[in-house]
Write a protein that holds these residues in place. Structure first.
Motif, PDB file in Angstrom:
ATOM      1  N   GLN A 105       0.875  -1.249  -0.102  1.00 21.26           N
ATOM      2  CA  GLN A 105       0.103  -0.107   0.015  1.00 21.26           C
ATOM      3  C   GLN A 105       0.802   1.252  -0.040  1.00 21.26           C
ATOM      4  N   ALA A 106       1.788   1.190   0.794  1.00 23.85           N
ATOM      5  CA  ALA A 106       2.877   2.552   0.864  1.00 23.85           C
ATOM      6  C   ALA A 106       3.584   2.578  -0.386  1.00 23.85           C
ATOM      7  N   ARG A 107       3.799   1.577  -0.969  1.00 26.16           N
ATOM      8  CA  ARG A 107       4.778   1.400  -2.233  1.00 26.16           C
ATOM      9  C   ARG A 107       3.782   2.322  -3.352  1.00 26.16           C
ATOM     10  N   TYR A 108       2.690   1.860  -3.496  1.00 23.34           N
ATOM     11  CA  TYR A 108       1.564   2.293  -4.522  1.00 23.34           C
ATOM     12  C   TYR A 108       1.392   4.021  -4.064  1.00 23.34           C
ATOM     13  N   GLN A 109       1.366   4.333  -2.872  1.00 21.49           N
ATOM     14  CA  GLN A 109       0.883   5.404  -2.470  1.00 21.49           C
ATOM     15  C   GLN A 109       2.114   6.456  -2.955  1.00 21.49           C
ATOM     16  N   GLU A 110       3.394   6.051  -2.773  1.00 23.40           N
ATOM     17  CA  GLU A 110       4.466   6.849  -3.452  1.00 23.40           C
ATOM     18  C   GLU A 110       4.315   7.143  -4.695  1.00 23.40           C
ATOM     19  N   HIS A 111       3.867   6.158  -5.701  1.00 21.51           N
ATOM     20  CA  HIS A 111       3.560   6.551  -6.719  1.00 21.51           C
ATOM     21  C   HIS A 111       2.642   7.371  -7.170  1.00 21.51           C
ATOM     22  N   ILE A 112       1.491   7.294  -6.410  1.00 19.26           N
ATOM     23  CA  ILE A 112       0.195   8.266  -6.429  1.00 19.26           C
ATOM     24  C   ILE A 112       0.690   9.609  -6.303  1.00 19.26           C
ATOM     25  N   VAL A 161      -5.556   1.761  -8.665  1.00 18.03           N
ATOM     26  CA  VAL A 161      -6.008   0.269  -8.515  1.00 18.03           C
ATOM     27  C   VAL A 161      -5.091  -0.722  -7.817  1.00 18.03           C
ATOM     28  N   GLY A 162      -3.689  -0.516  -7.835  1.00 17.28           N
ATOM     29  CA  GLY A 162      -2.787  -1.382  -7.337  1.00 17.28           C
ATOM     30  C   GLY A 162      -2.900  -1.123  -5.772  1.00 17.28           C
ATOM     31  N   ARG A 163      -3.066   0.044  -5.301  1.00 16.60           N
ATOM     32  CA  ARG A 163      -3.152   0.262  -3.953  1.00 16.60           C
ATOM     33  C   ARG A 163      -4.423  -0.196  -3.451  1.00 16.60           C
ATOM     34  N   GLY A 164      -5.463   0.044  -4.006  1.00 18.34           N
ATOM     35  CA  GLY A 164      -7.092  -0.574  -3.761  1.00 18.34           C
ATOM     36  C   GLY A 164      -7.019  -2.009  -3.514  1.00 18.34           C
ATOM     37  N   ARG A 165      -6.001  -2.783  -4.227  1.00 14.95           N
ATOM     38  CA  ARG A 165      -6.501  -4.348  -4.116  1.00 14.95           C
ATOM     39  C   ARG A 165      -5.285  -4.564  -2.949  1.00 14.95           C
ATOM     40  N   ALA A 166      -4.374  -3.750  -2.745  1.00 16.92           N
ATOM     41  CA  ALA A 166      -3.435  -3.967  -1.513  1.00 16.92           C
ATOM     42  C   ALA A 166      -4.084  -3.715  -0.363  1.00 16.92           C
ATOM     43  N   MET A 167      -5.126  -2.804  -0.271  1.00 14.14           N
ATOM     44  CA  MET A 167      -6.133  -2.542   0.644  1.00 14.14           C
ATOM     45  C   MET A 167      -7.310  -3.505   1.044  1.00 14.14           C
ATOM     46  N   GLY A 168      -7.288  -4.557   0.006  1.00 13.65           N
ATOM     47  CA  GLY A 168      -8.488  -5.707  -0.144  1.00 13.65           C
ATOM     48  C   GLY A 168      -9.553  -5.154  -0.741  1.00 13.65           C
ATOM     49  N   GLU A 169      -9.585  -3.961  -1.334  1.00 15.81           N
ATOM     50  CA  GLU A 169     -10.770  -3.539  -1.990  1.00 15.81           C
ATOM     51  C   GLU A 169     -11.053  -4.475  -3.324  1.00 15.81           C
ATOM     52  N   ARG A 170     -12.354  -4.787  -3.581  1.00 19.68           N
ATOM     53  CA  ARG A 170     -12.682  -5.724  -4.590  1.00 19.68           C
ATOM     54  C   ARG A 170     -12.632  -5.146  -6.153  1.00 19.68           C
ATOM     55  N   SER A 171     -12.399  -5.990  -7.102  1.00 20.34           N
ATOM     56  CA  SER A 171     -12.342  -5.458  -8.392  1.00 20.34           C
ATOM     57  C   SER A 171     -13.764  -4.837  -8.751  1.00 20.34           C
ATOM     58  N   LYS A 172     -14.689  -5.406  -8.193  1.00 22.68           N
ATOM     59  CA  LYS A 172     -16.159  -4.843  -8.448  1.00 22.68           C
ATOM     60  C   LYS A 172     -16.176  -3.297  -8.266  1.00 22.68           C
ATOM     61  N   ASP A 173     -15.690  -3.043  -7.143  1.00 25.77           N
ATOM     62  CA  ASP A 173     -16.012  -1.659  -6.344  1.00 25.77           C
ATOM     63  C   ASP A 173     -15.013  -0.681  -7.054  1.00 25.77           C
TER      64      ASP A 173
END
Length: 346
Positions: free
Chosen positions: A48-55, A101-113
């Motif tokens: 999650q932190a790695r994707y956050q840096e990219h964001i 999207v990468g951060r969302g998946r790392a946080m456990g969010e579903r692809s549907k959402d």
């Protein structure tokens, strides 16, 4: 029977020591303290932190490109100059999709959402942005270089470019004054503008140009009327005096913004700095009065506010031209409108 010379570490060349108390039936090999640092192993950053840096990096790049686009649009850039931002911005937006999207998946969010926000079906999202594709895209991402200055500066001469940079520094100083006067820390302003504190810091130091959008947001967040800074912002962007504004009010706002850029000196201080050539009443009228100050007054005020007269003269002339024919119009250096006190004339 003597043993041969001890084996040495390939890194530090110290003798390797045998492992202490090996467990039974467990093979061990000599080791060296340089190969394994003492203390606990450092924790690897979470996905999650790695994707956050990219964001954050992508958001910074988007802000920079948008500010440059705004500057070019303000300076009547050519069609080609404006359209070349399109592929750069589109690539940044695609990078943003991948990182979020990468951060969302790392946080456990579903692809549907996640798919709802991208106007995609869950199946399309899973195929388009697989974890492997996301990581590959972000690993290969390069930050866009600034647009070439030669093509963005248009037909500006070197003198005009110097004046633009000077006005940019004055705008930055005025923004910095507002921030200090409001007592709002830069990190709080960054939250208000939904950007990073480093971006706010660079804008207030004059390191990067400030777009009108961000100037307006900063002024409002600090409790100031954004229109007060519009003349100085236009000057910082190299824009001419607009033809559809009240030229006299525009000049007075410019003078007020200059005053803020040097720390809002008092009337008494301005009197002293002009060698008492201007009275307190004349100074008040120049900033707040309904009439156009004479060029002599305007020139002296600009000088003590660290603004060369060539930067303020176009604004004064535009205001002079806009004065109603039924109103007396002061001319440059007209002695009838001299603001020097009588006792100073001898």
């Amino acid at each position: 029977m003597t043993s041969g010379p001890p084996s040495r570490c390939a890194s530090c060349r110290l003798p390797l020591r045998p492992p202490s108390s090996p467990a039974p039936q467990q093979r061990s090999s000599p080791c060296c303290t340089c190969a394994r640092p003492s203390g606990p192993e450092p924790e690897a950053p979470s996905p999650q932190a790695r994707y956050q840096e990219h964001i954050l990096d992508i958001a910074e790049d988007l802000l920079r490109q948008a500010a440059d686009l705004h500057e070019d649009a303000f300076n009547d850039g050519s069609t080609a100059d404006l359209l070349r931002y399109k592929p750069v911005l589109q690539r940044l937006l695609d990078d943003l999709d991948a990182a979020v999207v990468g951060r969302g998946r790392a946080m456990g969010e579903r692809s549907k959402d996640l798919a709802v926000h991208l106007a995609l079906s869950p199946e399309t999202l899973r195929k388009k942005l697989t974890p492997e594709k996301i990581d590959r895209r972000l690993a290969d991402r390069t930050r866009p270089a600034p647009m070439p200055r030669a093509s963005r500066s248009g037909q500006q001469s070197e003198e005009e470019r110097i004046a633009t940079r000077s006005n940019r520094r004055r705008l930055a100083a005025a923004l910095s004054y507002m921030q200090r006067a409001s007592k709002r820390p830069q990190n709080r302003l960054a939250q208000d503008l939904n950007t990073s504190p480093s971006y706010i810091s660079r804008m207030m130091s004059g390191e990067r140009p400030a777009s009108w959008v961000h100037v307006r947001q900063l002024a409002e967040a600090c409790g100031y009327d954004p229109e007060l800074l519009r003349p100085l912002c236009n000057a910082a962007l190299g824009s001419p005096v607009p033809s559809d504004v009240d030229a006299l009010a525009y000049l007075k706002r410019f003078l007020k913004a200059l005053r803020m850029s040097v720390g809002q000196p008092s009337d008494e201080t301005l009197m002293q700095d002009t060698g008492h050539c201007l009275t307190r009443e004349t100074i008040k009228a120049a900033f707040e009065g309904p009439h156009l100050p004479s060029w002599a007054t305007t020139r002296r005020l600009a000088a003590v506010l660290s603004c060369p007269e060539e930067d303020v003269r176009p604004l004064w002339r535009a205001a002079k031209s806009a004065v109603s024919p039924r109103t007396e119009k002061p001319d440059e250096d007209d002695p009838r409108y001299s603001t020097i006190p009588a006792d100073a004339m001898g």
